[in-house]
Every structure is written in structure tokens, then in C-alpha cells.
Design an enzyme around this catalytic site. Structure first.
Site, PDB file in Angstrom:
ATOM      1  N   PHE A 112       0.851  -1.179   0.000  1.00 44.43           N
ATOM      2  CA  PHE A 112       0.000   0.000   0.000  1.00 44.43           C
ATOM      3  C   PHE A 112       0.899   1.246   0.000  1.00 44.43           C
ATOM      4  O   PHE A 112       1.884   1.289   0.741  1.00 44.43           O
ATOM      5  CB  PHE A 112      -0.897  -0.029   1.233  1.00 44.43           C
ATOM      6  CG  PHE A 112      -2.008   0.982   1.193  1.00 44.43           C
ATOM      7  CD1 PHE A 112      -3.107   0.803   0.372  1.00 44.43           C
ATOM      8  CD2 PHE A 112      -1.959   2.115   1.985  1.00 44.43           C
ATOM      9  CE1 PHE A 112      -4.133   1.739   0.335  1.00 44.43           C
ATOM     10  CE2 PHE A 112      -2.979   3.060   1.958  1.00 44.43           C
ATOM     11  CZ  PHE A 112      -4.071   2.868   1.131  1.00 44.43           C
ATOM     12  N   ASP A 183       2.361  -5.783   7.371  1.00 41.74           N
ATOM     13  CA  ASP A 183       1.152  -4.989   7.471  1.00 41.74           C
ATOM     14  C   ASP A 183      -0.037  -5.938   7.292  1.00 41.74           C
ATOM     15  O   ASP A 183      -0.153  -6.600   6.255  1.00 41.74           O
ATOM     16  CB  ASP A 183       1.159  -3.887   6.394  1.00 41.74           C
ATOM     17  CG  ASP A 183       0.044  -2.876   6.614  1.00 41.74           C
ATOM     18  OD1 ASP A 183      -1.022  -3.270   7.135  1.00 41.74           O
ATOM     19  OD2 ASP A 183       0.235  -1.696   6.263  1.00 41.74           O
ATOM     20  N   TYR A 208     -10.255  -0.214  11.271  1.00 37.57           N
ATOM     21  CA  TYR A 208     -11.543   0.142  10.643  1.00 37.57           C
ATOM     22  C   TYR A 208     -11.935  -0.736   9.475  1.00 37.57           C
ATOM     23  O   TYR A 208     -12.983  -0.563   8.894  1.00 37.57           O
ATOM     24  CB  TYR A 208     -11.532   1.612  10.197  1.00 37.57           C
ATOM     25  CG  TYR A 208     -10.352   2.003   9.330  1.00 37.57           C
ATOM     26  CD1 TYR A 208     -10.340   1.714   7.976  1.00 37.57           C
ATOM     27  CD2 TYR A 208      -9.263   2.659   9.874  1.00 37.57           C
ATOM     28  CE1 TYR A 208      -9.260   2.066   7.186  1.00 37.57           C
ATOM     29  CE2 TYR A 208      -8.176   3.025   9.091  1.00 37.57           C
ATOM     30  CZ  TYR A 208      -8.171   2.719   7.757  1.00 37.57           C
ATOM     31  OH  TYR A 208      -7.101   3.061   6.982  1.00 37.57           O
ATOM     32  N   LYS A 209     -11.074  -1.696   9.090  1.00 39.04           N
ATOM     33  CA  LYS A 209     -11.408  -2.556   7.953  1.00 39.04           C
ATOM     34  C   LYS A 209     -12.183  -3.777   8.467  1.00 39.04           C
ATOM     35  O   LYS A 209     -13.301  -3.637   8.910  1.00 39.04           O
ATOM     36  CB  LYS A 209     -10.141  -2.912   7.189  1.00 39.04           C
ATOM     37  CG  LYS A 209      -9.579  -1.669   6.484  1.00 39.04           C
ATOM     38  CD  LYS A 209      -8.226  -1.858   5.821  1.00 39.04           C
ATOM     39  CE  LYS A 209      -7.816  -0.555   5.131  1.00 39.04           C
ATOM     40  NZ  LYS A 209      -6.408  -0.552   4.728  1.00 39.04           N
ATOM     41  N   ARG A 355     -13.183  -3.787  -6.800  1.00 42.71           N
ATOM     42  CA  ARG A 355     -12.779  -4.607  -5.663  1.00 42.71           C
ATOM     43  C   ARG A 355     -13.986  -4.920  -4.769  1.00 42.71           C
ATOM     44  O   ARG A 355     -14.779  -4.031  -4.460  1.00 42.71           O
ATOM     45  CB  ARG A 355     -11.733  -3.816  -4.873  1.00 42.71           C
ATOM     46  CG  ARG A 355     -11.063  -4.570  -3.771  1.00 42.71           C
ATOM     47  CD  ARG A 355      -9.932  -3.740  -3.196  1.00 42.71           C
ATOM     48  NE  ARG A 355     -10.429  -2.600  -2.428  1.00 42.71           N
ATOM     49  CZ  ARG A 355      -9.740  -1.980  -1.465  1.00 42.71           C
ATOM     50  NH1 ARG A 355      -8.509  -2.378  -1.189  1.00 42.71           N
ATOM     51  NH2 ARG A 355     -10.244  -0.968  -0.812  1.00 42.71           N
TER      52      ARG A 355
END
Ligand SMILES: *Cc1c(COP(=O)(O)O)cnc(C)c1O
Length: 396
Positions: A112, A183, A208-209, A355
Site C-alpha cells: 500500500f 502490514d 476500521y477494515k 474490488r
């Protein structure tokens, strides 16, 4: 076996929406509303500053860290919740680089961008000749050599869902004398992770995912227990001090993972994340993984049967995929906008990736079939051609 009808009832989801974006922002767990209201009304409102001692506020970063630790194979006292993933990458990377004289930070082009940017900024700030080397994901193993200081990777590629072999790459890095920083932004709460078994050195990830902690939820940071006493934090804040309330002028790190804390924790956000994590209570990540594969395989089969214009961008082998499925389509941005208008929420990653995330806690096979059917209607009707779907928003 987990009863996924029970877990579905733990979430507040809008009517008639098929939410395939829990990999980007998890939905609202019902328990969060009551918990945050209680923190505001009774703890903050009623106890005022006494709540730091009486309501467990000081211990909350470690308590939430331990709850996340259970999901990622980390022992108690090795994970702390707080700050953002970007900041935790900085904290972990500075700590890792302080343990070695080597200069190369090895990462891949599937990482990312924020992780790469943080490494670039850190190398410039340190000004000691550190260098970020970026190779293709398939070339990572071969690029690990005796010059690598830290292997810094995201386990699940945010665009394609490609899953790295954490245990094998960590073993290879260790054999070459390198440290590892993983990560877990798209892993924690999505699939079984075994940081202890893999002997990973450092790990970070988002709240938050898949953990459903809410927008901007605190992130987390893991440090291998036997490394904790050896690292001197660069962000040496007062709440990572051995005795914050001694108000000493000199920094002395706290014992263990506590030293990775920096400043005053965001209690309302931590409380929301703490309550959100109760959705995982009593749940075996192996059950989540099995169901996630079932849902993802069903989605791929349905989309490939119904929408020949969409090309699978994720590995076909479920063992090499995280909990998301991506499709390539030249008009992917507009098509995702059209899908969202039809009640199927996924997201778009430039240049052409549509996605979709699969989250067993609140998605069923029926939801997946319904989502595929709506996408088919959108694609065969070429709804993506409508002008209103061409306008790019700030967040895609
Ligand atoms: C989502 C994500 C981030 C986000 O970092 P923030 O600091 O929370 O904005 C970082 N790394 C990875 C791999 C991600 O997927």
C-alpha cells in the site's frame, strides 16, 4: 461451527444494501452505539477526569491490543492499539532499523502506498543512507539477501487480494539476517494469522477494515516479545515512558509493548473498536476463513458466468487469496458507481480494479448471489455509460 446468522444480527446494515466493502470500512456493529453512548454519558459525562482511573481508560490501548492479538496469533502483552497504521509503520520501521546496521528496506510494488511513503520519508529524515527497494511481489523471495535490513510487506495485496506466505518469507528473511515488518491491514479479522508461529518481528494493521472499529479507528502494532526490551522508540512520548506521572525531564521507556504508546489515546474511538471486537468473541478464525472462501468462490463463479466483460484480477487459487476478489474492467470506476447505485457497494482502485470484500460475519451466500445478479443487470444494460457515473469523487 460458527452460526453466521447470529453474527449477522450483531450488525446494523441499511435495508437492501449488499455491502462488499467491509475490507475498506467495516459496517456498524450494534454494540458500538450503546458502548460509545455509555462512554460519553456515564464515563466522560459522569466521572469526568476520574474516568482515567475508574473506567479503565489508561489500560484500554493494551486491552484492545490483546483482543486483536487473539485474532493474529500474538500473545498477551505484545500488541497495542492506537495511532494510525501509517504512524505505526513509522514506529515499527524506526524500531526495526535501530536494531541493525544494514540500510536496505525491501518491499514490493503490491504494498500500500502509505507504507512505501513512510519508508521514503523515514529514510530521508534519518539521512544515514537507508534505501527503499521495491520489487514485484513474485520477486520478493529472490531479492532477500544479506544487505536487507527489514523486509516490509503487506500480507494481502490491497488491489488483487494476493496473499504472501508470511511464514516462508519471514523464515527466509531471518536466514539472511533481516527483520520483518508485516502490514495486516487486509488480514486481521479476515483470515487466520499466526504471528508467533511465523516468528514475525513487527506487525501493524487497521482497526476500521475487517475489525469494524469505525472510520479512522485506532490501528494496532505488534512487537515480538523478545525484541520489546531492545528497542528505543523514536516517537518517545510521555505515555510510553516508564512513569508518565513522575514527569521526569528524561525519557525512559516503559517495560514491554507499553513503550510503543505515544500520547493520550482517543478513548471514544478505542471504546468503539473494543465494542466492535466483541463480534469476534468465541469465533474461530478458521471458520471465518472457510466461509470467506466459500463466498469468494461463489462470487467468482457467478460473475464469470454472468459478466464476460469482467476479468478476474485476483489469484484463482483461494489458498493464495485474502478475503477480497477483484475484477478488471476498463470502465471500472463508472461500473462501480453504477453497481453502488444498484445497492452493491464495493470500491475502485486505479487504474481499472473493481474490488469486492467478503466478510462472513454479515454476508451470506444469498447476499453474494443477489449482488452478482444486480451486477449482471448493470453490466448487460451498460448502465455504467450514464454520465452521472463518470464523475470522479475524492474517495474512490
Ligand atoms: C488501508 C491501509 C492502510 C491505511 O493506513 P492509514 O494510516 O489508516 O490511513 C495502510 N496500509 C495498508 C496495507 C492498508 O491497506
Amino acid at each position: 461451527m460458527t452460526d453466521f446468522t447470529r453474527t449477522r444480527a450483531l450488525f446494523d446494515l441499511p435495508e437492501n444494501i449488499l455491502y462488499l466493502d467491509g475490507n475498506s470500512l467495516g459496517p456498524l456493529p450494534r454494540a458500538v452505539r450503546a458502548r460509545v453512548a455509555d462512554e460519553i454519558t456515564h464515563q466522560w459525562g459522569g466521572k469526568l477526569i476520574r474516568a482515567w482511573n475508574e473506567s479503565g481508560w489508561m489500560e484500554l490501548p493494551g486491552k484492545v491490543g490483546d483482543r486483536i492479538g487473539r485474532l493474529i496469533g500474538a500473545p498477551k502483552g505484545s500488541v497495542v492499539a492506537g495511532d494510525s497504521t501509517s504512524i505505526n509503520v513509522h514506529k515499527a520501521l524506526t524500531a526495526a532499523l535501530s536494531l541493525t546496521e544494514r540500510k536496505i528496506i525491501l518491499s514490493d510494488s503490491g504494498n500500500f502506498p502509505t507504507d512505501l511513503y513512510i519508508a521514503q520519508g523515514l529514510a530521508a529524515a534519518l539521512d544515514r543512507g537507508h534505501e527503499l527497494k521495491i520489487v514485484a511481489p513474485e520477486e520478493v523471495a529472490a531479492a532477500i539477501d544479506g544487505d536487507v535490513a527489514v523486509l516490509m510487506l503487506t500480507e494481502v495485496d490491497y488491489r488483487t487480494g494476493r496473499l504472501h506466505d508470511m511464514a516462508a518469507l519471514t523464515a527466509r528473511a531471518h536466514a539472511a539476517g533481516a527483520l520483518t515488518l508485516w502490514d495486516l491491514a487486509h488480514s486481521a479479522g479476515a483470515l487466520p494469522v499466526d504471528l508467533t508461529g511465523a516468528k514475525a518481528d513487527f506487525a501493524v494493521g487497521c482497526g476500521y477494515k475487517y475489525l469494524n472499529g469505525g472510520p479512522g479507528a485506532p490501528a494496532f502494532l505488534y512487537v515480538r516479545p523478545d525484541l520489546q526490551e531492545r528497542i528505543a522508540p523514536a516517537l518517545s512520548g510521555w505515555l510510553g515512558h516508564a512513569q508518565p506521572f513522575a514527569f521526569d525531564t528524561a525519557y525512559r521507556p516503559a517495560a514491554g509493548i507499553e513503550r510503543m504508546r505515544v500520547g493520550t489515546p482517543p478513548i471514544l474511538s478505542l471504546a468503539a473498536l473494543d465494542a466492535a471486537l466483541s463480534a469476534f468473541d468465541g469465533i474461530d478464525m478458521a471458520d471465518i476463513r472457510a466461509r470467506s472462501i466459500e463466498l469468494s468462490e461463489l462470487f467468482i463463479a457467478e460473475i464469470e458466468r454472468r459478466c464476460p466483460d469482467l476479468e478476474l484480477a485476483s489469484p484463482r487459487d483461494p489458498a493464495r487469496r485474502g478475503s477480497q476478489v477483484s475484477f478488471r474492467f476498463a470502465h471500472g470506476y463508472a461500473a462501480m458507481q453504477a453497481a453502488i447505485a444498484a445497492g452493491v457497494i464495493g470500491d475502485f482502485r486505479a487504474p481499472d480494479i473493481m474490488r469486492f470484500g467478503f466478510t462472513p460475519l454479515y454476508l451470506s451466500p444469498d447476499d453474494v448471489r443477489e449482488a452478482a445478479s444486480r451486477i449482471e443487470t448493470m453490466m448487460t444494460g451498460r448502465h455504467w455509460q450514464r454520465p452521472e457515473f463518470q464523475i470522479r469523487a475524492r474517495v474512490t
